[in-house]
Design an enzyme around this catalytic site. Structure first.
Site, PDB file in Angstrom:
ATOM      1  N   HIS A 142       0.839  -1.203   0.000  1.00 20.68           N
ATOM      2  CA  HIS A 142       0.000   0.000   0.000  1.00 20.68           C
ATOM      3  C   HIS A 142       0.877   1.257   0.000  1.00 20.68           C
ATOM      4  CE1 HIS A 142      -3.527   2.507   1.507  1.00 20.68           C
ATOM      5  NE2 HIS A 142      -2.487   3.273   1.787  1.00 20.68           N
ATOM      6  N   GLU A 143       1.873   1.276   0.892  1.00 24.98           N
ATOM      7  CA  GLU A 143       2.723   2.477   0.997  1.00 24.98           C
ATOM      8  C   GLU A 143       3.553   2.678  -0.275  1.00 24.98           C
ATOM      9  OE1 GLU A 143       1.968   4.488   3.168  1.00 24.98           O
ATOM     10  OE2 GLU A 143       0.857   3.098   4.448  1.00 24.98           O
TER      11      GLU A 143
HETATM   12 NI    NI Z   1      -2.194   5.390   1.958  1.00 22.00          NI
END
Ligand code: NI
Length: 182
Positions: A142-143
């Site tokens: 996600h990051e």
């Molecule tokens: Ni985010």
């Protein structure tokens, strides 16, 4: 201590690819990383990418011992990851709820590879190379998506599984496992 403003979806900076951290950047990294941790912890987040505070550099932070809002989540070591590379280790995937500090108050179901290898360096230039799965793997993916200008909403395949937390909480299926956080 400096808590930064987190950009929200709609800000074009969140859609832009970030550039690699260079040797010169390492001198400035310390302050940026401190600000990112201050900001992430202030918002009860579990991860934050530099572009979310308007710095278009390939730098993410993540990790927590325990998160009061998600008592069942397994701890992820506090990590500063620079110029990351990710590769799936096999074809297994996992579908779970994600949130993002740039999309406050909302959650969506996202399918991602379950087992990954990720590598990069820390703020001192030391090599990081890990094989992880589950929630840890999800947070990292996600990051790192943020570094390519990708928000999790772009990965939702069924938009019926996207909405405001309060509304979703009334749904039987909702079982939160956050990514950034609110
Ligand atoms: Ni985010």
């Amino acid at each position: 201590m400096a808590i930064k403003n987190v950009l929200r979806i709609g800000d074009p900076a969140l859609n832009m690819p970030s550039s690699p951290v260079t040797e010169d950047d390492y001198k400035k990294i310390h302050t940026i990383v401190e600000d990112m941790f201050d900001t992430m912890k202030h918002l009860d987040g579990v991860g934050l990418a530099a572009p979310q505070i308007g710095i278009l550099k390939r730098l993410v932070i993540f990790g927590f011992d325990s998160n009061p809002r998600y008592p069942d989540a397994i701890a992820v070591p506090e990590t500063i990851l620079i110029n990351p590379l990710i590769e799936p280790l096999d074809s297994s995937t996992d579908t779970d709820w994600e949130g993002c500090l740039s999309i406050p108050g909302m959650r969506g179901l996202v399918e991602r590879p379950n087992r990954i290898r990720y590598s990069g360096t820390d703020q001192h230039g030391n090599k990081i190379d890990r094989e992880v799965d589950g929630f840890h793997a999800r947070v990292v993916q996600h990051e790192c998506d943020h570094l390519d200008g990708i928000l999790y909403v772009e990965r939702i395949t069924d938009m019926k599984s996207f909405g405001f937390i309060e509304e979703l909480e009334q749904s039987q299926q909702y079982n939160p496992a956050p990514c950034d956080s609110r």
